[in-house]
Design an enzyme around this catalytic site. Structure first.
Site, short mmCIF file in Angstrom:
data_model
loop_
_atom_site.label_atom_id
_atom_site.label_comp_id
_atom_site.label_asym_id
_atom_site.label_seq_id
_atom_site.Cartn_x
_atom_site.Cartn_y
_atom_site.Cartn_z
N ASP A 286 0.95 -1.20 -0.46
CA ASP A 286 0.06 -0.16 0.25
C ASP A 286 0.80 1.09 -0.20
O ASP A 286 1.88 1.12 0.47
CB ASP A 286 -1.03 -0.42 1.72
CG ASP A 286 -2.13 0.71 0.94
OD1 ASP A 286 -3.12 0.41 1.64
OD2 ASP A 286 -2.12 2.22 0.27
C1 GLC Z 1 -4.39 4.47 -0.47
C2 GLC Z 1 -5.59 3.35 0.29
C3 GLC Z 1 -5.03 1.84 -1.55
C4 GLC Z 1 -5.26 3.16 -2.30
C5 GLC Z 1 -3.42 3.51 -2.42
C6 GLC Z 1 -4.04 4.11 -3.60
O1 GLC Z 1 -4.08 5.31 1.12
O2 GLC Z 1 -5.25 3.15 1.59
O3 GLC Z 1 -6.89 1.57 -0.84
O4 GLC Z 1 -5.90 1.72 -3.01
O5 GLC Z 1 -3.23 4.23 -1.46
O6 GLC Z 1 -4.51 5.15 -3.93
#
Ligand code: GLC
Length: 740
Positions: A286
């Site tokens: 993430d």
């Molecule tokens: C965010 C979220 C994730 C998302 C990613 C890209 O922090 O936790 O769900 O897909 O970053 O935006």
């Protein structure tokens, strides 16, 4: 003769092996593996580490100035948020025309519930208990995203959530693993189809692996801690369903799980995902979750964080650049192996090949605009929103309203708000595209009906300046419809709340309108259960409309004026007060289950122990009767199956859909078991007066659980089977499993 015969036999064996054993690679798979190997052999270390890197684009979809050079040098394999055919083609041409190895860039974006046509938030869609709706919405989202150059979505979000204080409950399918798994399969199939290289499909991503929704206190990014039994029974099933449905990627999460952060957890990332489930796609971290291993106190510094994440099984690093920057020294020091790096690159290249990215790296710019927000896509969004709304109360048939009413007062901060129906993750959706409730109502009623509007107050803040106008128009109207709930920024990521009450002066606005004595209908526009007990107690009708997407206003009007009979059922338990949280239907019985007249049982002194509304609850404009529960046998073997059937009759005056739910309870087992577990559901349509027999097949395998030895086992003994319209009003019968 012998050689010919032998050849025939060999061919028969190969065909049989390929069909019977999925692990025997088909020719195209082995062809892909050859291409990966050949490419890998030509890559420098820097180019390999480049494939492990994803960087962020601009919020408006353009790429950053440093991206072309990084791609030209082979140091960037993927971006997020870069979108629009023109932007993605421009970057892709750098990769395909100017880089040494011409490895295409993988463009990712959060297409959570729609790209430009925005569908109801996933929690709303789960309220339809209709996975086919989810498959349809994700299929349309894939088509729009693909035509805009996006090849990968960071969805479906599969986190089971039992705590509505957590703002991300809005993004998933609620509290139940069986319902969550059904929607996981549907959403993966909608995004990917059976072949995600197809021109209208994109790569999906099962996230956030794993148990992110169990965050302590409902506070986002907080610690999660639980038994492996709970992990496997409650939080794993939707991900297992996604992997079995062929999801190409998985995203590791932010949370610390039992002391080992999920973005550096070998048990979840390698032992379970790859060892037990044979997942052969790739894992993306993430957003900076690799770097955050230092904050967690697992990694001492950047190199340590990179080492821990890579060795645990994270393949691609989102936004932080530790793999790239620290990989060479870690390799030199023997802290990561060349094999680990090569395997991560292999997994990413495998998906890029499967996506057809090498053969079709570009997007047809001419097709983009005409394929977005089409009339048919809007119609689909409206139809899905129609099926996602939950009628929570309807005293004396206050709803549906007549379209020929003389006058209607439309009131509230969310009555004409364009942004909140799109939810937090609104993709490339534009507020100006939204049909608001006010617009939908005006379009629905007769031209002679006078529709007045007053905002009354904001969703936040203390001002009641607008109350007088709201009360005045309510007084002058036959009926008042009040729209309250949450604005978009109150839900989603980093939106945890310590209270589930309506914010600002919304509740006071409802009370002021109600005090006029006019029939007051309340419509909730929100992304999580809210503690609205006073409204449920004192107003005649309450409709849970959730954040219903681009067509929310039309769908709400469809239901309010009876063109659509509401059929949604809650995918989450609805608490009376935040003090009851976590509260969920599949809880254990305890040694002292709550008894009304017995102090010394498990309950509260100040509120009932029951929820305001139970899991699976939802009303209709008609009435259904479920009766005559029959089992095919009084006992089955642990490898057997049981047929369960009921009669369902529409005893009302109009057609409608009912969601018939099947639950089980293992009465006595080697470990305590939930008082009930959802093991089947069917959404059926019945005309007024129509009666149908509904059959379920219950496999003994569905009655197993992870035992003290951490083995999945089906134990003999007595089971209850329960069938009904929600998790409380249930017909019950018992049967026995007899081990062979
Ligand atoms: C965010 C979220 C994730 C998302 C990613 C890209 O922090 O936790 O769900 O897909 O970053 O935006």
């Amino acid at each position: 003769m012998r050689s010919v015969k032998f050849t025939w036999l060999l061919m028969i064996f190969v065909v049989l092996a390929a069909t019977l054993s999925p692990r025997v690679a088909t020719s195209s798979q082995s062809e892909t593996e050859k291409r990966i190997g050949a490419l890998l052999a030509r890559m420098t270390l820097a180019e390999k580490l480049g494939q492990l890197q994803q960087l962020d684009g601009e919020g408006n979809g353009t790429f950053r100035p440093e991206h072309p050079d990084l791609i030209r040098e082979g140091l960037l394999g993927s971006t997020l948020n870069v979108r629009g055919a023109k932007n993605t083609n421009q970057l892709q041409h750098v990769a395909m025309d100017e880089s040494r190895l011409k490895i295409p860039v993988l463009f990712g974006f959060d297409v959570i519930h729609g790209y430009r046509t925005i569908f109801p938030i996933p929690l709303a869609e789960a309220s339809s208990w209709d996975p086919a709706s989810a498959q349809r919405s994700t299929s349309i989202a894939a088509q729009e995203a693909r035509n805009s150059g996006v090849r990968w979505t960071f969805a479906p979000m599969l986190d089971i959530a039992r705590d509505p204080r957590w703002g991300r409950i809005t993004e998933g399918a609620g509290e139940d693993p069986f319902l969550g798994a059904a929607f996981a399969r549907a959403r993966v199939r909608g995004f990917q189809g059976t072949d995600y290289s197809a021109p209208d499909k994109i790569l999906a991503c099962a996230k956030h692996w794993v148990a992110y929704g169990a965050t302590e206190g409902g506070r986002d990014y907080n610690t999660t801690d639980m038994s492996e039994n709970t992990l496997r029974e409650i939080y794993f099933p939707p991900f297992k369903a996604a992997v079995d449905a062929g999801v190409g990627t998985v995203m590791s999460a932010f949370n610390d799980l039992n002391g080992v952060p999920t973005s550096a957890n070998p048990f979840t990332l390698t032992k379970v995902l790859r060892g037990e489930w044979k997942f052969d796609g790739f894992v993306v971290s993430d957003y900076t979750s690799v770097k955050e291993l230092i904050n967690h106190g697992l990694a001492a510094d950047d190199p340590d964080a990179a080492r821990l994440a890579l060795n645990a099984g994270v393949d691609m690093e989102m936004v932080s650049r530790l793999f790239n920057q620290r990989g060479p020294e870690l390799l030199k020091e023997g802290k990561i192996s060349q094999a680990t790096i090569d395997e991560a690159v292999r997994r990413i290249l495998r998906i890029k090949f499967r996506l057809g990215l090498f053969e079709h790296p570009y997007t047809d710019e001419a097709r983009e605009s005409s394929s977005l927000l089409t009339a048919s896509n809007r119609a689909a969004a409206r139809a899905i929103a129609d099926r996602s709304m939950v009628l929570l109360k309807n005293e004396r048939a206050a709803l549906p309203l007549s379209k020929a009413l003389h006058s209607i007062a439309v009131i509230g901060p969310l009555a004409d708000d364009h942004r909140s129906p799109l939810g937090w993750w609104s993709g490339d959706g534009k507020p100006e595209d939204t049909v608001t409730p006010l617009t939908g109502i005006r379009a629905k009623v007769s031209p002679a009906t006078k529709v007045s509007y007053a905002k009354g107050c904001d969703t936040q803040g203390d001002s009641t300046e607008g109350f007088a106008e709201a009360v005045a128009i309510a007084r002058d109207s036959d009926v008042a419809i009040v729209f309250v709930g949450e604005s978009a920024e109150m839900v989603g990521e980093a939106a945890s709340k310590s209270s589930l009450d309506l914010t600002g002066r919304q509740m006071d606005l409802v009370k002021a309108v109600h005090a006029t004595g006019k029939p007051t209908i309340v419509v909730l526009i929100n992304g999580r259960p809210l503690t609205v007990g006073w409204i449920v107690e004192n107003t005649p009708a309450v409709l849970e409309a959730w954040m219903g997407g681009t067509e929310a206003g039309n769908a709400i009007a469809d239901v309010l004026f009876g063109d659509v009979n509401p059929s949604g059922k809650l995918p989450v338990t609805w608490p009376r007060t935040v003090g009851q949280v976590p509260i969920y239907y599949n809880h254990m019985n305890t040694g002292r289950p709550p008894e009304a007249n017995n102090r010394y049982t498990s309950k509260y002194l100040d509120v009932p122990w029951t929820p305001l509304f139970p899991f699976g609850y939802g009303l209709s404009y008609t009435q259904f009767k479920i009766s005559n529960l029959q089992l095919s046998a009084p006992r089955i073997s642990s490898a057997g199956k049981l047929m369960v059937s009921v009669d369902v009759e529409n005893v009302g005056r109009r057609a409608g859909d009912e969601v018939v739910q099947l639950y089980i309870h293992d009465v006595a087992a080697s470990m305590t078991r939930p008082v009930k577990e959802l093991k089947g559901f069917q959404r059926i349509t019945l005309a007024a007066g129509e009666k149908k027999r509904v059959d379920f097949t219950l496999e003994a395998e569905q009655l197993g659980f992870w035992n003290r030895e951490m083995r999945f086992a089906v134990e003999s003994g007595e089971f209850k089977v329960m069938v009904g319209p929600n998790s409380e009003e249930l017909l019950e019968a018992t049967f026995t499993i007899e081990n062979q």
